[in-house]
Design an enzyme around this catalytic site. Structure first.
Site, PDB file in Angstrom:
ATOM      1  N   THR A 125      82.734  26.258  27.237  1.00 34.01           N
ATOM      2  CA  THR A 125      84.138  26.186  26.815  1.00 34.01           C
ATOM      3  C   THR A 125      84.933  27.409  27.269  1.00 34.01           C
ATOM      4  OG1 THR A 125      83.364  24.997  24.872  1.00 34.01           O
ATOM      5  CG2 THR A 125      85.598  25.833  24.765  1.00 34.01           C
ATOM      6  N   GLU A 359      80.135  20.346  20.804  1.00 35.33           N
ATOM      7  CA  GLU A 359      79.281  19.516  21.684  1.00 35.33           C
ATOM      8  C   GLU A 359      80.019  18.242  22.099  1.00 35.33           C
ATOM      9  OE1 GLU A 359      77.026  21.657  21.643  1.00 35.33           O
ATOM     10  OE2 GLU A 359      75.349  20.917  22.825  1.00 35.33           O
TER      11      GLU A 359
HETATM   12  C1  LIG Z   1      81.736  27.305  15.769  1.00 35.53           C
HETATM   13  C2  LIG Z   1      81.837  26.860  17.180  1.00 35.53           C
HETATM   14  C3  LIG Z   1      80.753  27.017  18.028  1.00 35.53           C
HETATM   15  C4  LIG Z   1      80.855  26.626  19.368  1.00 35.53           C
HETATM   16  N1  LIG Z   1      79.804  26.885  20.207  1.00 35.53           N
HETATM   17  C5  LIG Z   1      79.982  26.709  21.541  1.00 35.53           C
HETATM   18  C6  LIG Z   1      79.000  27.163  22.475  1.00 35.53           C
HETATM   19  O1  LIG Z   1      77.954  27.708  22.103  1.00 35.53           O
HETATM   20  N2  LIG Z   1      79.252  26.995  23.795  1.00 35.53           N
HETATM   21  C7  LIG Z   1      80.383  26.386  24.256  1.00 35.53           C
HETATM   22  O2  LIG Z   1      80.526  26.270  25.475  1.00 35.53           O
HETATM   23  N3  LIG Z   1      81.333  25.933  23.395  1.00 35.53           N
HETATM   24  C8  LIG Z   1      81.161  26.091  22.057  1.00 35.53           C
HETATM   25  N4  LIG Z   1      82.127  25.666  21.169  1.00 35.53           N
HETATM   26  C9  LIG Z   1      83.333  25.025  21.694  1.00 35.53           C
HETATM   27  C10 LIG Z   1      83.443  23.556  21.357  1.00 35.53           C
HETATM   28  O3  LIG Z   1      82.488  22.808  22.043  1.00 35.53           O
HETATM   29  C11 LIG Z   1      84.888  23.152  21.653  1.00 35.53           C
HETATM   30  O4  LIG Z   1      85.708  23.758  20.662  1.00 35.53           O
HETATM   31  C12 LIG Z   1      85.094  21.654  21.681  1.00 35.53           C
HETATM   32  O5  LIG Z   1      84.453  21.093  22.795  1.00 35.53           O
HETATM   33  C13 LIG Z   1      86.585  21.258  21.719  1.00 35.53           C
HETATM   34  O6  LIG Z   1      87.264  21.968  22.695  1.00 35.53           O
HETATM   35  P1  LIG Z   1      88.646  22.699  22.287  1.00 35.53           P
HETATM   36  O7  LIG Z   1      88.379  23.521  21.087  1.00 35.53           O
HETATM   37  O8  LIG Z   1      89.166  23.392  23.493  1.00 35.53           O
HETATM   38  O9  LIG Z   1      89.609  21.522  21.860  1.00 35.53           O
HETATM   39  P2  LIG Z   1      90.591  20.694  22.838  1.00 35.53           P
HETATM   40  O10 LIG Z   1      89.811  20.205  23.993  1.00 35.53           O
HETATM   41  O11 LIG Z   1      91.810  21.497  23.102  1.00 35.53           O
HETATM   42  O12 LIG Z   1      90.975  19.472  21.921  1.00 35.53           O
HETATM   43  C14 LIG Z   1      92.026  19.506  20.937  1.00 35.53           C
HETATM   44  C15 LIG Z   1      92.109  18.123  20.283  1.00 35.53           C
HETATM   45  O13 LIG Z   1      92.501  17.151  21.263  1.00 35.53           O
HETATM   46  C16 LIG Z   1      91.561  16.100  21.312  1.00 35.53           C
HETATM   47  N5  LIG Z   1      91.437  15.602  22.675  1.00 35.53           N
HETATM   48  C17 LIG Z   1      91.243  16.331  23.812  1.00 35.53           C
HETATM   49  N6  LIG Z   1      91.175  15.519  24.874  1.00 35.53           N
HETATM   50  C18 LIG Z   1      91.295  14.249  24.414  1.00 35.53           C
HETATM   51  C19 LIG Z   1      91.304  12.959  25.015  1.00 35.53           C
HETATM   52  N7  LIG Z   1      91.150  12.806  26.338  1.00 35.53           N
HETATM   53  N8  LIG Z   1      91.464  11.889  24.225  1.00 35.53           N
HETATM   54  C20 LIG Z   1      91.609  12.023  22.879  1.00 35.53           C
HETATM   55  N9  LIG Z   1      91.606  13.202  22.249  1.00 35.53           N
HETATM   56  C21 LIG Z   1      91.454  14.309  23.000  1.00 35.53           C
HETATM   57  C22 LIG Z   1      90.250  16.724  20.830  1.00 35.53           C
HETATM   58  O14 LIG Z   1      89.341  15.737  20.360  1.00 35.53           O
HETATM   59  C23 LIG Z   1      90.763  17.651  19.725  1.00 35.53           C
HETATM   60  O15 LIG Z   1      90.966  16.920  18.552  1.00 35.53           O
HETATM   61  C24 LIG Z   1      82.036  26.023  19.829  1.00 35.53           C
HETATM   62  C25 LIG Z   1      83.120  25.839  18.961  1.00 35.53           C
HETATM   63  C26 LIG Z   1      83.038  26.282  17.675  1.00 35.53           C
HETATM   64  C27 LIG Z   1      84.264  26.141  16.790  1.00 35.53           C
END
Ligand SMILES: Cc1cc2nc3c(=O)[nH]c(=O)nc-3n(C[C@H](O)[C@H](O)[C@H](O)COP(=O)(O)OP(=O)(O)OC[C@H]3O[C@@H](n4cnc5c(N)ncnc54)[C@H](O)[C@@H]3O)c2cc1C
Length: 376
Positions: A125, A359
């Site tokens: 991410t 994930e």
């Molecule tokens: C505690 C924690 C631990 C984590 N650990 C890791 C890790 O070890 N390694 C790592 O790489 N990442 C990690 N993450 C990141 C996590 O995987 C991401 O936060 C997650 O994939 C969502 O990405 P984002 O936060 O950028 O949300 P965004 O992608 O910005 O999404 C925002 C909202 O829009 C929605 N959305 C986005 N695109 C679409 C679509 N095409 N259609 C419908 N809805 C959509 C999403 O579902 C969400 O509700 C972690 C996150 C947290 C909070």
């Protein structure tokens, strides 16, 4: 990885449950309250050989199959979701290395993680987004015998605690590579530790690469196929997150049963009230249905990871939605006490939420499932 017969899995679950109750549960509330990594719980699991379960014997692990890994995470998360995450993150983070990496590189990294001496994390991410993974900006450029990495990875589990980081970076216009970066490599630094709703003992922070130089030998396999490698590994890691969620749900259900048996209102145990029994029955159905789908996904993945991808998404989605619903109902069934930190269901409800987000959010899982259903 080695498969066992049904009775052996049941006896493994018993062993895991005892281990989790004795070595993990006693630290769960403290890990949450102090926001410190679950060092003691993780040590307890490594002494029992559980941390090595997800790694090949050849590299110091136990060569446990995916179902035994799922059971281990489930039973750990039943009492402490943070420790469950620590356990599964090492397995997921190093999966692309074990599948596609050179033996020498695997030998350099995996044995100490399998023994529980060091911790690993994976970096996908970025600040501008996690769902649109192919849009990632972190770049790796080859310079002589080195790769030079620039970019920022966000929300990285185990950041600063882990010694090794698996990093997905762009190597061309539409090409991605995967690289192993060590905490002490020049140009690597960490952002501030995030303050979170749940999983409070699990460190989460930015991992920042500024002209971070690593030897060329730290690249995994073909440096244009990183995205394809990651797709396979996410099919393995999603059931493990499903297992973490299922463990939270089972733990919350167990706590709700204990509490409603003991608690008396109107001169009798609240467990005698039909409405309470109805809630408990629905919680139990959701947990069992989630477990069935999760194990079905594991079976499909063991046969062929590519074919199991949709089931992995279904299982991750169902188990995490179940965790959130069941933990919320467990708080409800504790009445006012459910709102206090004195009872584990309060922590379980906070911990459950993230399983619907990371994930691949559950919206992203729905997109994967619908694409497969429509076959488009
Ligand atoms: C505690 C924690 C631990 C984590 N650990 C890791 C890790 O070890 N390694 C790592 O790489 N990442 C990690 N993450 C990141 C996590 O995987 C991401 O936060 C997650 O994939 C969502 O990405 P984002 O936060 O950028 O949300 P965004 O992608 O910005 O999404 C925002 C909202 O829009 C929605 N959305 C986005 N695109 C679409 C679509 N095409 N259609 C419908 N809805 C959509 C999403 O579902 C969400 O509700 C972690 C996150 C947290 C909070």
């Amino acid at each position: 990885m080695q498969a066992m017969d049904k009775q052996a899995y049941e006896s493994f679950r018993d062993t895991m449950r005892r281990l989790a109750v004795n070595k993990v549960a006693p630290h769960a509330a403290e890990v949450d309250r102090t926001k410190q990594p679950p060092v003691k719980s993780h040590a307890g699991l490594s002494e029992a050989g559980i941390v090595g379960l997800g790694f090949p014997e050849e590299f110091g692990g136990q060569s446990g199959d995916l179902l035994s890994q799922v059971i281990a995470v489930e039973e750990t998360a039943r009492v402490c979701a943070t420790t469950g995450l620590t356990l599964m993150t090492g397995w997921a983070a190093l999966d692309p290395l074990i599948r596609f990496g050179a033996k020498e590189l695997i030998g350099q990294i995996v044995p100490s993680v399998a023994e529980g001496k060091t911790i690993a994390g994976w970096c996908l991410t970025e600040p501008q987004g996690g769902s649109d993974l192919p849009a990632l900006k972190t770049r790796a450029v080859r310079e002589g015998d080195e790769w030079v990495i620039n970019g920022t990875k966000r929300f990285i589990t185990n950041a600063s605690w882990a010694e090794w980081y698996l990093v997905l970076a762009r190597t061309g216009e539409k090409a991605y590579g995967i690289f192993m970066v060590h905490r002490n490599d020049p140009g690597l630094s960490f952002g501030k530790l995030e303050s979170k709703m749940g999983l409070r003992g699990s460190p989460t922070a930015d991992v920042i690469f500024e002209n971070c130089r690593i030897p060329a030998s730290r690249a995994i396999g073909d440096t244009t196929k990183g995205y394809e490698y990651m797709t396979v590994s996410l099919t393995i890691s999603r059931p493990l997150i499903g297992a973490q969620a299922l463990g939270i749900a089972q733990g919350a259900l167990d706590e709700a049963v204990l509490y409603t048996r003991d608690r008396k209102q109107f001169g009798q145990s609240v467990s005698r009230f039909q409405m309470v029994r109805g809630m408990i029955a629905e919680m139990a159905v959701k947990v069992e249905a989630s477990r069935s789908l999760l194990y079905r996904a594991v079976e499909a993945i063991e046969e062929n990871p590519t074919n199991g991808r949709t089931l992995a998404s279904m299982a991750k989605m169902l188990c995490s939605d179940t965790a959130m619903q069941v933990a919320t109902d467990a708080v409800q069934l504790h009445g006012g006490y459910g709102y206090l930190e004195d009872y584990p269901v309060e922590r379980m409800m906070r911990d459950a939420k993230i399983t619907q987000i990371y994930e691949g959010t559950n919206q992203i899982q729905r997109l994967i499932i619908a694409k497969s259903v429509y076959a488009d």
